[in-house]
Structures are given as structure tokens and as C-alpha cells.
Write a protein that holds these residues in place. Structure first.
Motif, PDB file in Angstrom:
ATOM      1  N   ASN A 152      18.603  31.713  41.957  1.00 49.46           N
ATOM      2  CA  ASN A 152      19.404  31.480  43.164  1.00 49.46           C
ATOM      3  C   ASN A 152      19.369  30.026  43.613  1.00 49.46           C
ATOM      4  N   SER A 153      18.176  29.420  43.619  1.00 50.73           N
ATOM      5  CA  SER A 153      17.996  28.052  44.084  1.00 50.73           C
ATOM      6  C   SER A 153      16.683  27.528  43.524  1.00 50.73           C
ATOM      7  N   PHE A 154      16.466  26.205  43.657  1.00 48.20           N
ATOM      8  CA  PHE A 154      15.221  25.640  43.145  1.00 48.20           C
ATOM      9  C   PHE A 154      14.883  24.368  43.908  1.00 48.20           C
ATOM     10  N   ALA A 155      13.641  23.894  43.757  1.00 46.81           N
ATOM     11  CA  ALA A 155      13.193  22.657  44.397  1.00 46.81           C
ATOM     12  C   ALA A 155      12.067  22.046  43.578  1.00 46.81           C
ATOM     13  N   TRP A 156      12.143  20.734  43.334  1.00 44.27           N
ATOM     14  CA  TRP A 156      11.073  20.015  42.655  1.00 44.27           C
ATOM     15  C   TRP A 156       9.844  19.929  43.549  1.00 44.27           C
ATOM     16  N   ALA A 157       8.664  20.043  42.968  1.00 38.08           N
ATOM     17  CA  ALA A 157       7.433  19.706  43.683  1.00 38.08           C
ATOM     18  C   ALA A 157       7.388  18.190  43.847  1.00 38.08           C
ATOM     19  N   PRO A 158       6.875  17.693  44.973  1.00 36.03           N
ATOM     20  CA  PRO A 158       6.839  16.241  45.186  1.00 36.03           C
ATOM     21  C   PRO A 158       6.109  15.469  44.093  1.00 36.03           C
ATOM     22  N   ASP A 159       5.128  16.089  43.427  1.00 35.57           N
ATOM     23  CA  ASP A 159       4.437  15.373  42.357  1.00 35.57           C
ATOM     24  C   ASP A 159       5.190  15.421  41.033  1.00 35.57           C
ATOM     25  N   GLY A 160       6.307  16.154  40.986  1.00 37.89           N
ATOM     26  CA  GLY A 160       7.138  16.205  39.789  1.00 37.89           C
ATOM     27  C   GLY A 160       6.601  17.066  38.674  1.00 37.89           C
ATOM     28  N   TRP A 235       8.460  22.552  49.574  1.00 43.71           N
ATOM     29  CA  TRP A 235       7.116  22.203  49.127  1.00 43.71           C
ATOM     30  C   TRP A 235       6.393  21.367  50.185  1.00 43.71           C
ATOM     31  N   SER A 236       5.085  21.513  50.243  1.00 47.15           N
ATOM     32  CA  SER A 236       4.264  20.614  51.046  1.00 47.15           C
ATOM     33  C   SER A 236       4.200  19.257  50.355  1.00 47.15           C
ATOM     34  N   PRO A 237       3.954  18.179  51.097  1.00 50.93           N
ATOM     35  CA  PRO A 237       3.910  16.846  50.475  1.00 50.93           C
ATOM     36  C   PRO A 237       2.894  16.720  49.352  1.00 50.93           C
ATOM     37  N   ASP A 238       1.807  17.497  49.411  1.00 52.85           N
ATOM     38  CA  ASP A 238       0.798  17.411  48.348  1.00 52.85           C
ATOM     39  C   ASP A 238       1.027  18.413  47.216  1.00 52.85           C
ATOM     40  N   SER A 239       2.145  19.120  47.253  1.00 47.92           N
ATOM     41  CA  SER A 239       2.553  20.036  46.174  1.00 47.92           C
ATOM     42  C   SER A 239       1.617  21.221  45.981  1.00 47.92           C
ATOM     43  N   THR A 240       0.854  21.583  47.008  1.00 50.67           N
ATOM     44  CA  THR A 240      -0.070  22.718  46.872  1.00 50.67           C
ATOM     45  C   THR A 240       0.412  23.971  47.577  1.00 50.67           C
ATOM     46  N   ARG A 241       1.346  23.842  48.513  1.00 52.64           N
ATOM     47  CA  ARG A 241       1.810  24.979  49.298  1.00 52.64           C
ATOM     48  C   ARG A 241       3.333  24.975  49.382  1.00 52.64           C
ATOM     49  N   ILE A 242       3.883  26.133  49.666  1.00 52.14           N
ATOM     50  CA  ILE A 242       5.325  26.267  49.875  1.00 52.14           C
ATOM     51  C   ILE A 242       5.539  27.024  51.182  1.00 52.14           C
ATOM     52  N   ALA A 243       6.280  26.442  52.088  1.00 54.72           N
ATOM     53  CA  ALA A 243       6.704  27.149  53.291  1.00 54.72           C
ATOM     54  C   ALA A 243       8.048  27.802  53.003  1.00 54.72           C
ATOM     55  N   PHE A 244       8.229  29.024  53.478  1.00 52.72           N
ATOM     56  CA  PHE A 244       9.492  29.706  53.219  1.00 52.72           C
ATOM     57  C   PHE A 244       9.868  30.611  54.387  1.00 52.72           C
ATOM     58  N   SER A 245      11.165  30.884  54.497  1.00 55.06           N
ATOM     59  CA  SER A 245      11.642  31.872  55.456  1.00 55.06           C
ATOM     60  C   SER A 245      12.010  33.130  54.696  1.00 55.06           C
ATOM     61  N   ALA A 246      11.764  34.271  55.338  1.00 57.05           N
ATOM     62  CA  ALA A 246      12.025  35.548  54.680  1.00 57.05           C
ATOM     63  C   ALA A 246      12.337  36.594  55.735  1.00 57.05           C
ATOM     64  N   GLN A 247      13.175  37.549  55.365  1.00 53.77           N
ATOM     65  CA  GLN A 247      13.517  38.655  56.254  1.00 53.77           C
ATOM     66  C   GLN A 247      13.127  39.967  55.587  1.00 53.77           C
ATOM     67  N   ARG A 248      13.222  41.064  56.333  1.00 54.05           N
ATOM     68  CA  ARG A 248      12.633  42.325  55.858  1.00 54.05           C
ATOM     69  C   ARG A 248      13.344  42.913  54.644  1.00 54.05           C
ATOM     70  N   ASP A 249      14.659  42.621  54.489  1.00 50.92           N
ATOM     71  CA  ASP A 249      15.415  43.122  53.346  1.00 50.92           C
ATOM     72  C   ASP A 249      16.676  42.272  53.205  1.00 50.92           C
ATOM     73  N   PRO A 250      17.437  42.426  52.114  1.00 55.12           N
ATOM     74  CA  PRO A 250      18.586  41.543  51.884  1.00 55.12           C
ATOM     75  C   PRO A 250      19.820  41.841  52.739  1.00 55.12           C
ATOM     76  N   ASP A 251      19.844  42.917  53.522  1.00 51.52           N
ATOM     77  CA  ASP A 251      21.017  43.218  54.337  1.00 51.52           C
ATOM     78  C   ASP A 251      21.317  42.063  55.287  1.00 51.52           C
ATOM     79  N   LEU A 252      22.607  41.699  55.411  1.00 45.93           N
ATOM     80  CA  LEU A 252      22.979  40.649  56.355  1.00 45.93           C
ATOM     81  C   LEU A 252      22.585  41.028  57.778  1.00 45.93           C
ATOM     82  N   GLY A 253      22.651  42.302  58.079  1.00 46.79           N
ATOM     83  CA  GLY A 253      22.284  42.760  59.406  1.00 46.79           C
ATOM     84  C   GLY A 253      20.813  42.610  59.717  1.00 46.79           C
ATOM     85  N   SER A 254      20.005  42.292  58.709  1.00 47.72           N
ATOM     86  CA  SER A 254      18.569  42.100  58.918  1.00 47.72           C
ATOM     87  C   SER A 254      18.204  40.632  59.116  1.00 47.72           C
ATOM     88  N   GLY A 255      19.210  39.773  59.209  1.00 50.83           N
ATOM     89  CA  GLY A 255      18.945  38.348  59.335  1.00 50.83           C
ATOM     90  C   GLY A 255      18.103  37.984  60.532  1.00 50.83           C
TER      91      GLY A 255
END
Length: 695
Positions: A152-160, A235-255
Motif C-alpha cells: 500500500n505504501s512505504f517509507a525509508w528508515a532515516p539511516d537508509g 520512522w523515528s529519527p534514530d530508525s528504531t521505532r515507528i509511530a503509526f495511526s490505526a483504527q479498529r477495522d478497515p470500514d470507512l465508518g470506523s475512521g
């Protein structure tokens, strides 16, 4: 999930390289146009540019060019590179399918991107998007993933050294066994496929090791389970953690259940760090890794029309602090630098870049001039330069670059060249007062190229969706409605930013709460009256059209008024009860109505166009267009209006696009949508013979 996913903005961002050839193509026999206007085919073939990403050192910008592939019946994307200091542009990808969402490696040596191109040695009919990487110096792209459900999507870690990506879970064995036993069945509010985070290694030392592909295609899952589904992440600046948003299920009504989480990559430990009512989305990190900024509804139960704000919370969790309480529009965070948090926001018909100081809450606008649309920002490593998509009045959007301090934008593409040889209509902002006196209503008036203020013109009203859409004075290739042809045939076109539109503040967006249809209609009809009072409009030749919320208001017009000579209803709501029980976004209705149909049936009746259908008074010729698989505004809404208009004897035509959802997003079917509208209004407004067959 924010309300931005719930409406279609049809003023897309269109650009081209070498597009001047479009003006020299012969007119299609089914798509003739008045002199000076592009045909429907020519409009559909106009290229567009978007998603610019500036390199870490600011020397290059990678961006997408969208083109029309009639053979595959698709709008496909390819990647281009532009030098920020010279006119040099290089085509980076060329393959079947699309390549998109390019992102630079932190060292600037590689560009990773998503592509649904056919993989090597594969005979599969459906190609899922995978991550590829290509050297910034050129060469062949390397496939980095082989995910069954696609990336679906991707992101580089800051350390590459690694890339995080999101992907939907594959079908479970239990689900496969059930389908084998019973055939295909669906459990409503069940059978979910959750989206989760994964990582892949990109190097053993640095990202240049991508030249050795022996270590790739071995992803490691970071989040799992059925308790939430992941959306945005960083990604966190030190590439050790990932912050993310998440909802209970994929339904749009659960946003509205979306919260902010943290996962430690090494041991996959997950912790929820924000849990407030309403949606919390899009985390970004502070430069020192101690805090996280994110977009929040700030606990509001009416998140669909109240302002979304930027909040900050400690990365270890704690009490969030809202920064933009005094900013009267949605604030969408982009990036956090030493100078503050950059965010994007609409400002009436324009769009700008802002920066908020997280210590003082002071907000300043970064982009200029006032009458400019600036969106889709990316920054260099030192935040001294930015790339973005920008447009001024009556111009096509371009890819721009600018220093951040001072903001001095200059275009690095020549988008407007595709209009050479055409005489496009002119756009300008106009303003009038709503009938109830509650607000000033702004709109975009499109005038024919040979505009004469002493003449009276037919008037066509084109109504945006949302209702939190917004119409602008920039140019875009026509989709759904052939406006350049209409203008060249001698029509004025009004695009009203009626109550509820974005860009005008929270109070304005709230004006159509429990006033859907009636208040919107009043704003539009008062705009029509304003133009009539100027002496510019033939009051006997007025038409209206729109898609989604614009289709709903068009349906309200056709059942509530005899002032319009013809109407086109695109994917419009006809009965709010029918809509509520069928849609995939139930909270939208509950919030705008402040009730369910069972609690307040009268407000649902009042807002429903179907309530006003009466034999002898409902007679406006109406074209209905609808996707047969539309989950946002399900097809029963179209059939209900169609049958009602048939029963009262109003001229009506209904066209269904069976395999399409809410948008009609393939070129051949868009051609049909535009031809239907062209013929409908050519007959009822200009008196031309009604085409019996147009396909």
C-alpha cells in the motif's frame, strides 16, 4: 480516516511534458468541439503532474506524469526527474502499468517507488503493487518485494538501512476453506483483511548495497492481529521505532476510532500513546525524537465538519497538547524541522504552506503570494528548499521549487504548453450574500473566451462534491463535464462554493448541518439570481450538474424547482433513509443530521429530494449517472429518483456504469460520462437534436 477521503475533487492537478502536440490532434468524429475548445478526447488525453519529491541535497525533483492509455483503458503514471537549476528533465521509468509514490533514499543515491508493472517470469492477470528501486543515475529498476496482497505504501528508515511498508493480510486458511465449502459469501462488518507494517533490509552497510539483490524479498512483519488496521506511519529519527495511526477495522465508518501507536522495531513491542475520541492520524516525529505531532479532531463528535488540528504528544505517551486551536481551518501536518511544524491548509479558493512553533503555538504562513495554490510539499534534508505543486489563477498546476526563507517559487515544468492553440475560458472569483444573510458565498465564474458583458448567456451551474470540496480559479483538464466546450458554445459556468465548502472556516462548514439540501440550494439559487441581476444570464436557459454531494444538490434542484431547464445528477443522494442504510460511511450522515432516521425521521424527509417529487410540478429534464458498484452513494439512490421521475412524467435518462464505484475513473467510461452530459445540455439548453445513440 479524515473527511478528505470522502469526496471527489474534480479540479485535479494536471501537467504535461511536451504536451503541446495535444492541440494539433484531429477532432474525433464523436467529439467535435467549437473552435478554440479541446474535444472530449483531447481533454481526456491531457497529461498531469503531481507528487513531487525533492532530493535530500535539493538538486533533483522526482515526480509523476499521468497519461491516458486507451488500449488498457487506464490513467497510468510514470516517474520523471527534473533538475532544479536547469531545464533538464529525464524520464525515469517506462513500463506497463504505473510507477508512482517515489521516495529518495536518505543518501540520495536511490529512488524507491511503487509499481504495478508485470513482474518478470509472471503470467498473473492482476499485478499487485510492489516496491522497486532505481539508481538516481538511471538504469534498470530492481524489485524489492513480492507481497501477495501488494504494497500500500512505504517509507525509508532515516539511516537508509531498511524500508517499512504496509500491506493487507492475505486471506486466512479458514476463509479459504469456507469459500471452498460454501462458495463466495460475505459477512457484513466482518471478513476483514487488516493492514499491517513490515520491514525489509536495504543494505548491510549503506543503501548503495541495493545493487546486490540477494538479501531482499525477505520481509519481516512488525505489527499483526485483528485488533487494529494500520494507516499512516513514520520512522523515528534514530530508525528504531515507528509511530503509526490505526483504527479498529478497515470500514470507512470506523475512521473515528483511529489512534496513535508506537512500535519498537527490534522486539515488535506495540504501545498506544494517544487515545482520544474522534480520529487521530498522520504521526510525524520531532527532530530529536522526543515528541510526535499528529492530526486530531480534538475529541469532537462531529469530526466530519469541525476543524482538524495539530497536536503534540511525548513519544513515550502522555497528555497531548493541541497547537492550532486558533487556526480556523483543517491543519494537516507535513514535516517537523528545527524551525517548527510545517502544515498545509486551504484558504478559500487557494492553498498554502504554514508553520507552527510547537513551543509558542505561533503560526505563520510560509507560501506566497496570497492568490496562489501550493500543495503536495516535500523538503530537502536541511529544510532550506521545497518542491510542490502550484498554480495561479487561470493556469495549469506546475511542479515548483522554492527556497523556504524567503519563499520564491519558480516552475520547473511547462505545463501550460498543452493548451497552446486553444482559447480557454477565463476563471474569476465572485461573491454574493446567502439568502438568510448568514454568510458571504464565493464562487468561480467561468466566462467564454469572447465574453461580452452586454450579451445574455445560458448559465450552467457545476456543483462540487463533499460537501467539503472547493472549486478554484486554476485550470484543469475537463472530467465528467466538458466545461471548455460548454463555454465555447456560449455558456457562462458558475461553480459555487456553497455552505459546507472547505477553505472558509469551521463556522461556514457547519452552516449546512441539519440544513442539507435546503441551505445548499438557497446558496446556489441566490448565485444564479445574482448573475441574472447583472444582466448576463438568459433566465430561460439555466442548467445544473454535479457529482456526489453535487449530484445530491442537483437532485434537490430537479425536484424542488422549475427554474432550471435541465439537470444532470451524478452519483447523487435522492433519499437520505435509502442512503443511510446502504452507504459505507454511516457516521457522515449521523453527524450532519445530528440523528439517525429512527430518531428524527422528519429531518431525513426534509433533506431528501425524493420528498418533493410531485406530478405536474416536477418536470425538469434529468440525466442520472451512477456507478453500479458505488458503496459511498449506492445505486438504489439513482433508481429511486429515476422511477419517481418516470412516474410523474418528467423527461429522464439513466446511465449505469456497472463495475464502477463512486468515481468513474477510467478514460473510456469518463468519455461516456462527458458525452452524455454534452448531448443532454446541448439538447435542452441549446435546442440541438437529442442524440438517440452516443456510444
Amino acid at each position: 480516516m479524515t473527511r478528505r477521503t470522502l469526496f471527489l475533487l474534480f479540479a485535479g492537478l494536471f501537467a504535461v511534458l511536451g504536451g503541446a502536440a495535444a492541440a494539433q490532434q484531429p477532432y474525433d468524429s464523436l467529439n467535435t468541439a467549437p473552435p478554440g475548445a479541446p474535444t472530449i478526447n483531447q481533454s481526456l488525453e491531457m497529461h498531469s503532474a503531481g507528487t513531487p519529491r525533492i532530493s535530500p541535497d535539493g538538486h533533483w525533483v522526482v515526480y509523476e506524469i499521468t497519461h491516458t492509455n486507451w488500449e488498457s483503458n487506464a490513467f497510468e503514471r510514470e516517474l520523471w526527474l527534473a533538475d532544479t537549476t536547469s531545464p533538464q528533465r529525464i524520464r525515469l521509468t517506462s513500463s506497463k502499468g504505473s510507477s508512482y509514490d517515489a521516495r529518495w533514499s536518505p543518501d540520495g543515491k536511490w529512488i524507491a517507488f511503487l509499481s504495478d508493472r508485470p513482474p518478470l517470469l509472471s503470467n498473473t492477470k492482476e499485478n499487485k503493487a510492489q516496491i522497486y528501486a532505481i539508481s538516481a543515475a538511471g538504469g534498470e529498476a530492481r524489485e524489492l518485494t513480492k507481497i501477495e496482497t501488494g504494497v500500500n505504501s512505504f517509507a525509508w528508515a532515516p539511516d537508509g538501512h531498511s524500508i517499512a511498508f504496509s500491506a493487507a493480510d492475505p486471506q486466512t486458511k479458514a476463509r479459504k476453506d469456507r469459500d471452498e465449502k460454501y462458495g463466495e459469501v460475505q459477512v457484513i462488518s466482518g471478513d476483514y483483511s487488516m493492514t499491517h507494517l513490515w520491514t525489509i533490509s536495504t543494505s548491510t552497510a549503506d543503501s548503495s548495497d541495493l545493487s546486490d539483490s540477494t538479501h531482499i524479498n525477505n520481509p519481516r512483519q512488525i505489527t499483526e492481529g485483528n485488533s487494529y488496521t494500520v494507516s499512516a506511519y513514520s520512522w523515528s529519527p534514530d530508525s528504531t521505532r515507528i509511530a503509526f495511526s490505526a483504527q479498529r477495522d478497515p470500514d470507512l465508518g470506523s475512521g473515528e476510532t483511529a489512534d496513535i501507536y508506537m512500535v519498537t522495531v527490534a522486539d515488535r513491542t506495540v504501545k498506544k500513546i494517544v487515545s482520544t475520541p474522534g480520529p487521530d492520524n498522520g504521526p510525524i516525529w520531532s527532530p530529536d525524537g522526543t515528541e510526535i505531532a499528529y492530526e486530531t479532531a480534538d475529541g469532537s463528535e462531529y469530526s466530519f465538519y469541525m476543524n482538524h488540528k495539530i497536536a503534540v504528544v511525548a513519544s513515550a505517551g502522555g497528555t497531548p497538547r493541541v497547537l492550532t486551536t486558533k487556526f480556523d481551518e483543517d491543519a494537516a501536518p507535513i514535516a517537523w524541522s528545527a524551525d517548527g511544524i510545517y502544515f498545509a491548509a486551504l484558504q478559500k479558493t487557494y492553498a498554502h504552506l504554514f508553520r507552527v512553533n510547537p513551543k509558542s503555538d505561533v503560526i505563520e504562513r510560509v507560501s506566497a503570494p496570497d492568490t496562489f495554490i501550493a500543495q503536495q510539499f516535500s523538503f530537502t534534508r536541511d529544510f532550506r528548499q521545497a518542491a510542490f505543486v502550484g498554480a495561479a489563477d487561470n493556469t495549469f498546476p506546475e511542479i515548483y521549487v522554492s527556497t523556504v526563507k524567503p519563499f520564491t517559487p519558480h516552475a520547473i515544468t511547462t505545463i501550460g504548453d498543452q493548451l497552446k492553440g486553444f482559447h480557454t475560458a477565463r476563471r474569476e472569483r465572485i461573491e454574493w450574500t446567502s439568502p438568510d444573510g448568514n454568510a458571504k458565498i464565493e464562487g468561480v465564474l467561468i466566462k467564454p473566451a469572447d465574453w461580452d458583458p452586454n450579451k445574455k448567456y445560458p448559465l450552467l451551474v457545476v456543483i462540487h462534491g463533499g460537501p467539503t470540496g472547493v472549486d478554484r480559479t486554476s485550470l484543469s483538464a475537463d472530467r465528467y463535464y466538458p466545461m471548455e466546450i460548454f463555454a465555447a458554445k456560449g455558456a457562462l459556468i458558475l461553480r459555487p462554493n456553497y455552505r459546507g465548502s472547505a477553505g472558509y472556516g469551521e463556522a461556514f462548514r457547519s452552516l449546512n448541518v441539519r440544513d442539507l439540501g435546503t441551505g445548499d440550494y438557497a446558496d446556489i439559487i441566490s448565485g444564479v439570481d445574482y448573475l441574472i441581476s447583472k444582466g448576463w444570464v438568459d433566465r430561460d436557459k439555466v442548467g445544473a450538474m454535479g457529482w456526489s454531494e453535487g449530484g445530491y444538490i442537483s437532485a434537490f434542484i430537479t425536484t424542488s424547482s422549475d427554474r432550471f431547464r435541465a439537470v444532470s445528477v451524478g452519483a447523487g443522494i435522492s433519499d437520505w433513509m435509502t442512503y443511510y442504510v446502504n452507504t459505507d460511511i454511516h457516521p457522515f450522515t449521523r453527524q450532519y443530521m445530528h440523528s439517525t432516521p429512527w430518531e428524527d425521521p422528519e429531518i431525513y424527509r426534509k433533506a431528501s429530494p425524493i420528498s418533493y417529487v410531485k406530478k405536474g410540478t416536477t418536470k425538469t429534464p434529468t440525466l442520472i449517472q451512477h456507478g453500479g458498484s458505488d458503496k459511498r452513494v449506492p445505486l438504489p439512490n439513482g433508481f429511486e429518483l429515476y422511477q419517481a421521475l418516470q412516474d410523474v412524467g418528467a423527461p429522464v435518462r439513466m446511465v449505469v456504469y456497472p463495475t464502477f464505484g463512486h468515481p468513474i475513473n477510467k478514460p473510456k467510461q469518463q468519455r461516456s460520462v462527458m458525452e452524455e452530459n454534452l448531448h443532454w445540455f446541448a439538447h435542452w439548453i441549446w435546442g440541438e437534436p437529442l442524440a438517440e445513440e452516443i456510444h
